[in-house]
Design an enzyme around this catalytic site. Sequence first.
Site, PDB file in Angstrom:
ATOM      1  N   GLU A  33      84.791  48.514  60.107  1.00 23.70           N
ATOM      2  CA  GLU A  33      84.212  49.845  60.334  1.00 23.70           C
ATOM      3  C   GLU A  33      84.301  50.676  59.061  1.00 23.70           C
ATOM      4  OE1 GLU A  33      81.973  50.566  62.763  1.00 23.70           O
ATOM      5  OE2 GLU A  33      83.527  50.036  64.196  1.00 23.70           O
ATOM      6  N   SER A  67      58.330  59.224  75.704  1.00 20.17           N
ATOM      7  CA  SER A  67      59.609  58.586  76.017  1.00 20.17           C
ATOM      8  C   SER A  67      59.956  58.784  77.476  1.00 20.17           C
ATOM      9  CB  SER A  67      60.726  59.183  75.159  1.00 20.17           C
ATOM     10  OG  SER A  67      61.973  58.753  75.674  1.00 20.17           O
ATOM     11  N   ASP A 174      73.924  48.912  61.363  1.00 17.21           N
ATOM     12  CA  ASP A 174      73.318  49.078  62.688  1.00 17.21           C
ATOM     13  C   ASP A 174      71.918  48.469  62.744  1.00 17.21           C
ATOM     14  OD1 ASP A 174      75.608  50.528  62.895  1.00 17.21           O
ATOM     15  OD2 ASP A 174      74.628  52.481  62.989  1.00 17.21           O
TER      16      ASP A 174
HETATM   17  C1  GLA Z   1      77.559  54.331  61.711  1.00 14.93           C
HETATM   18  C2  GLA Z   1      76.621  53.954  60.563  1.00 14.93           C
HETATM   19  C3  GLA Z   1      76.915  52.537  60.064  1.00 14.93           C
HETATM   20  C4  GLA Z   1      78.402  52.353  59.769  1.00 14.93           C
HETATM   21  C5  GLA Z   1      79.254  52.846  60.931  1.00 14.93           C
HETATM   22  C6  GLA Z   1      80.722  52.816  60.629  1.00 14.93           C
HETATM   23  O1  GLA Z   1      77.282  53.530  62.825  1.00 14.93           O
HETATM   24  O2  GLA Z   1      75.276  54.044  60.970  1.00 14.93           O
HETATM   25  O3  GLA Z   1      76.132  52.267  58.924  1.00 14.93           O
HETATM   26  O4  GLA Z   1      78.765  52.969  58.570  1.00 14.93           O
HETATM   27  O5  GLA Z   1      78.908  54.154  61.325  1.00 14.93           O
HETATM   28  O6  GLA Z   1      81.166  51.515  60.456  1.00 14.93           O
END
Ligand code: GLA
Length: 388
Positions: A33, A67, A174
């Site tokens: 993370e 939506s 993500d």
């Molecule tokens: C968010 C961001 C990711 C990452 C996480 C932490 O989800 O979008 O890119 O940095 O936080 O791990």
Amino acid sequence: MKAKLLEKFREIYGAGGEIRSYFAPGRVNLIGEHTDYNGGHVFPCALTLGTYGIARKREDKKLRFYSMNFEKLGVIETSLQDLIPTQAAGWTNYPKGVMWAFEKRGFAFPAGLDILIYGNIPNGSGLSSSASLEVLTGVILKDMFGFDVSMVDIALIGQYSENNFNGCNCGIMDQFASAMGKKDHAIFLDTNTLQYEYAPVVLEDAKIVIINSKVKHSLVDSAYNDRRNECETALKELQTVTDIETLGDLSEAEFEENKGAIKSEIRRKRAKHAVYENQRTIKAVAALKDKDIETFGKLMNASHVSLRDDYEVSCEEIDILVDLAWSINGVIGSRITGGGFGGCTVSIVKNDAVDGFIETIGAKYEEKVGHKAEFYVVDIGDGARALD
Ligand code: GLA
């Protein structure tokens, strides 16, 4: 699901023409993370929850969005000539941002689109509903217009649009997880090189349980960008004494030897988290490959402690959930997941402990915090795709 959405699409926009269906998942990160903008490793997996999209080409350059999560807003209309972020555009700033980013890459749109969206990821829960919407848009554009882009490109375009159109300086995790997910696997991604490997998540007698704290503290975006800046400054300070490109290049020992170059205690803590979390992620994936789930769980717990104490992105409600999880027999590991300041925790829980876990934590959380948490026993799904 698809049939219901198609029916709604025809009701909103009328029948006829070629109508296509798509899906892009949300994600949960198992470990790693706040390492993705520090050149480290992450270990997310795609969920079977996510965002659905139905789309049809238009004859003109108009864009129409609807939506099913925000039905009151009705049809939001704009055009391909108007790809700029506005407050009034609300959620449509995400698909518009991706279209803008495609144009920046030199793709020209032959026509506008009618798009209907439905998402079953709880909004603001930190399970990447916005990244899934970005990746979904990328897949729609690729498929509808035959654009020659890879799924990794779609992830990068999504991140670019989030950074430059929607103003959140997020890393690649993500969008990458949403675009590249694989059923029953997590993605071991080196965010520095974008090399990745799928690791089977075989938990045999355990399940992944996500708990939504149902809180989202308002400092999320600004605190996220602050952490990122602190790490960038710490990196520059370390570069005066070591030859590194990212914090992910350092081992724990190298960090300890060189940390004196970082001039503030806060930045030292932030960089420590980034370095140690990256190493934890590498160790966790090795443990999983060895079927040593106990070690994997301990590393998850250590990740939480580091995010709470050194990176300071947890909050009271999330710490309550993690402390409760740690106190329950049959919990292999538990930690905050995602950006932080609310959102969700992820736990690995033995099958026969899952019911008790949900019951006990559900009751105690409500008693302590004053509102209910939500629980999702999740499956790991495939990445974004057309549904036909
Ligand atoms: C968010 C961001 C990711 C990452 C996480 C932490 O989800 O979008 O890119 O940095 O936080 O791990």
